[in-house]
Every structure is written in C-alpha cells, then in structure tokens.
Design an enzyme around this catalytic site. Structure first.
Site, PDB file in Angstrom:
ATOM      1  N   ASP A   1       0.812  -1.231   0.000  1.00 25.58           N
ATOM      2  CA  ASP A   1       0.000   0.000   0.000  1.00 25.58           C
ATOM      3  C   ASP A   1       0.843   1.278   0.000  1.00 25.58           C
ATOM      4  OD1 ASP A   1      -2.020  -1.801   0.228  1.00 25.58           O
ATOM      5  OD2 ASP A   1      -2.752  -1.124   2.176  1.00 25.58           O
TER       6      ASP A   1
ATOM      7  N   GLN B   1      -1.893  -9.220  -6.270  1.00 30.81           N
ATOM      8  CA  GLN B   1      -0.956  -8.098  -6.175  1.00 30.81           C
ATOM      9  C   GLN B   1       0.122  -8.312  -5.108  1.00 30.81           C
ATOM     10  OE1 GLN B   1      -3.699  -4.255  -6.641  1.00 30.81           O
ATOM     11  NE2 GLN B   1      -4.743  -5.981  -5.720  1.00 30.81           N
TER      12      GLN B   1
HETATM   13  O1  F6P Z   1      -2.195  -3.841   3.848  1.00 36.10           O
HETATM   14  C1  F6P Z   1      -1.951  -4.575   2.707  1.00 36.10           C
HETATM   15  C2  F6P Z   1      -3.241  -5.106   2.148  1.00 36.10           C
HETATM   16  O2  F6P Z   1      -2.945  -5.894   1.014  1.00 36.10           O
HETATM   17  C3  F6P Z   1      -4.297  -4.053   1.808  1.00 36.10           C
HETATM   18  O3  F6P Z   1      -4.085  -3.439   0.574  1.00 36.10           O
HETATM   19  C4  F6P Z   1      -5.550  -4.850   1.870  1.00 36.10           C
HETATM   20  O4  F6P Z   1      -6.651  -4.023   2.124  1.00 36.10           O
HETATM   21  C5  F6P Z   1      -5.288  -5.786   2.996  1.00 36.10           C
HETATM   22  O5  F6P Z   1      -3.897  -5.941   3.087  1.00 36.10           O
HETATM   23  C6  F6P Z   1      -5.906  -7.146   2.834  1.00 36.10           C
HETATM   24  O6  F6P Z   1      -5.656  -7.886   3.988  1.00 36.10           O
HETATM   25  P1  F6P Z   1      -5.821  -9.451   4.134  1.00 36.10           P
HETATM   26  O7  F6P Z   1      -4.731 -10.108   3.345  1.00 36.10           O
HETATM   27  O8  F6P Z   1      -5.677  -9.705   5.586  1.00 36.10           O
HETATM   28  O9  F6P Z   1      -7.145  -9.797   3.582  1.00 36.10           O
END
Ligand code: F6P
Length: 394
Positions: A155, A320
């Site tokens: 991010d 990503q």
């Molecule tokens: O903080 C990194 C990130 O990839 C964010 O862009 C996204 O909102 C979040 O993590 C998703 O988290 P998780 O992998 O816990 O679903």
C-alpha cells in the site's frame, strides 16, 4: 528448502549461546505479506551473521510465534536462495500482542512476549511490517524491549519513509493487469472497473492507473461523484472511444456513500442518546456495511445504467501481493535490511529504518506510530494525471 529446515526448529537458543558474547537478534514478519520480505530477512540476517558475527533467530507467524516461542533457526543456509522468493519464509499473521485470540478469548499477551524475548536473551527484535507493526513494536518498546522495524506493504502508506518494499512489485502487477484489460475493454466497447488494493491510501491505484493509462482513477483521498465519472466516460464515447478503464482503490468511496454513512452515524448517535442501544447498533452496522460492502460492484452497475455501455469488474486482490519481488523491491529491501544491521551494531533501536532518497534514516517509532501516509491532494502524480485528462470523479 525451508520446509525441510523447519523440522530442526528449536526453542533452545537460550542454551546455545552461553559460549559467546556476541549479540542475539530476533526477527519476525507481521501483518499482510508483501514481496521483498524474504529479501529483507536475507539482508538483515546476512549482514548480522556474516558482517557483524551476531546470531539471528526467527520467530514464526509474526507476534503470535514470539508469544508461543516458536523459533526458526536462521544460521546462514536458510538465508540463501530466498532473495527472489515471494511471501515470507517465517510466515506471518495479523495478531496484535495486546489483543491476541488465545483459547477462545482475546488476551493481552505483552508480558508473555516480553518473557520470551528475555528467555531467548535477545538484544534486539527486528519486526518487518507496515503501520500496524510499528504500533505493535512501539508497545514492545514501552515494555522495555529493544525493537527495530522495517517498512513493508504494497500500500506504500507507512509514514516517515519515502517508500515501502512491496509497493513497486504490486505496482508492476496492477499495471500489467490494466494493460491486459485495455485490449479487451477496447474490443468489446466496455467499461472495465478494476479494483486495486489500498483501503486507506490510493498510492497503488494512482500509480498503476497512471502507468496503465486508466481513464478514471478513484482513490480514498478523493471522494467521487458517480455522475462525474459517468460523464467522463460518455464524453470519451462521444469522442469515438466507447470504452473506458476505471482504476478504483478498494477504499475509494463516493460522495453519496459518505453522506449516507454520516447520516447513519448521526442517527445512531441520536438513538444512543435515547438509550435505544439496539437501534443504535443497527444503524452503526448499516454505516459500516456501506463502508465496506460491494462498492466496486455497485459502481460498475451504476456506470452501466448511466452510460448505456456494458461494464465488467475485475478485482485484482491478493494477486498483487504474490510472486517474486521486482528488482527495485529487492534492492530496497536489501538496503533497508543491511542498514538495520548497521544500526543494531551501533546499538540503535526503538526506530523504523526509513528510505530517504538514495539513503536510509532511523525514525523514532513514536514519530511513525498511528500515522498513515495518504496521497496529498496536491501530489505531483495527481497533477500529472489530470494534465493527461484522467478523471478523478471530483
Ligand atoms: O495492507 C496490505 C493489504 O494488502 C491491503 O491493501 C488490503 O486491504 C489488505 O492488506 C488485505 O488484507 P488481508 O490479506 O488480511 O485480507
């Protein structure tokens, strides 16, 4: 390679060290994974072991592994061959030291963590993570532990550093996705709404949107008006381009949703005053649902209705975060990792190692914790995008 090594995991580092005076350093990865974590583990570990002659022990699955004293030997062999590998060889979790699910309860495990730090006779703990990890590391610092963090996240929203590792790789993946979506959008005369990660900051959607030539870029920092987006798409169609790419950050929100959330919250507060707690809870829940539910799908449906063009949604999601880190991320992670080892050798701790231009710089955890680096509205990327005709929905 690491799986085989894992069988040799020990919890007896306390006993292995008595013969040496050199420092013992712990390392863990916390929060969502990110390309470049292994490159950073390698950078920290190789410099500490090879250059400074220290000892390194890994902890599995973030702060949970430290709480459960689940260690992983990092004595050299495990640090080879991981520079290009995605994810983290140590595993990660989103567990917070002060609020950890244990035996069906949420418990404050800071004391246990501090006990394990001491049981392993650590001189310093390196925590690789994003904004949440900085806050957790600060809690450990306040318990008297020596900690250093390295900024990772796709991010790019960690305060105090120019950039975080993981961002460049994700930027490349999202850009390539937009490139691929362009040809199909063009062939079918469609709107393609592509959702890109970033719930609080729009760096990734903005960067990939610009690099991929998205026609509309929607980011959390700029609440959008669906009508403005629809008009931009209709104008393109009138100009002979009946297709459009809309790059939307997962945290982007429309002005209409923002107003609805504010109204629901206000109603919730009013109900709470009337002691109608259940109604207040319901209204808060409605507000939260509006915040997180299906925003991208709703946006696509609305654009279809307003423009008369077919719309499709692509959610890039965890693609990503996966795969090999880019060259830039390998370089950044190695720079930050080795700078971290240099700081430990000098006895510096209680800081995050930040990227500053071509250099690195220690920044006090107190100066980073609780801050989010969002995209400034006057940022040059936004200015450039506007000048090439990109619509931001404002
Ligand atoms: O903080 C990194 C990130 O990839 C964010 O862009 C996204 O909102 C979040 O993590 C998703 O988290 P998780 O992998 O816990 O679903």
């Amino acid at each position: 390679m690491f799986a085989a090594h894992a069988q040799h995991t020990t919890n007896d580092t306390t006993f292995q060290r008595a013969t040496t005076m050199s420092k013992y350093i712990g390392i863990l990865t916390a929060g969502g994974d990110s390309p470049g974590l292994n490159a950073a583990i390698r950078g920290v570990g190789k410099a500490l072991l090879g250059h400074y002659g220290m000892h390194v022990v890994g902890f599995r699955d973030g702060f949970r592994g430290l709480m459960e004293n689940r260690t992983a030997t990092l004595d050299g062999g495990q640090l080879s061959g991981i520079l290009t590998v995605g994810g983290t060889i140590l595993g990660t979790s989103r567990d917070k030291p002060h609020k950890m699910p244990v035996g069906g309860k949420i418990l404050n495990m800071l004391d246990t963590i501090a006990d394990n730090y001491r049981a392993n006779r650590l001189d310093c703990l390196v925590c690789l993570g994003g904004g949440g990890t900085v806050k957790n590391a600060l809690r450990l610092k306040q318990m008297g532990l020596n900690v250093i963090t390295l900024p990772k996240t796709i991010d790019n929203d960690v305060a105090g550093t120019d950039v975080t590792f993981g961002f460049d790789t994700a930027l490349g993946i999202a850009t390539e996705a937009i490139d691929r979506l362009h040809s199909t959008a063009h062939s079918h005369h469609r709107i393609i709404v592509v959702e890109i990660m970033g719930h609080r900051a729009g760096w990734l959607a903005l960067g990939a949107g610009i690099a991929g030539g998205a026609d509309v870029i929607l980011i959390p920092e700029i609440p959008y008006d669906v009508d403005s987006v629809a008009e931009a798409i209709r104008a393109r169609a009138r100009g002979g381009k009946p297709f459009s790419i809309v790059a939307v950050a997962e945290g982007a929100i429309s002005k209409q949703d923002l107003a609805a959330i504010a109204a629901a919250r206000a109603a919730g507060r009013k109900s709470a005053k009337q002691k109608d707690a259940r109604k207040a809870d319901d209204q808060e829940a409605d507000a939260a649902e509006l915040l997180y539910a299906d925003r991208t799908l709703r946006l696509a449906k609305r654009l279809e209705a307003l423009t008369g063009l077919e719309a499709r949604v692509t959610i890039l999601g965890h693609v990503q975060r996966g795969g090999a880190p880019s060259a830039a991320d390998r370089l950044l992670a190695t720079r930050l990792g080795t700078a971290c080892a240099d700081l430990i050798a000098k006895g510096t701790h209680g800081v995050m190692v930040a990227a500053k231009g071509e250099d690195t710089q220690p920044v006090r955890l107190e100066d980073v914790a609780g801050k989010v680096k969002t995209v400034p509205l006057k940022h040059s990327w936004i200015g450039s995008a506007r000048r090439v005709g990109t619509n931001f929905g404002d």
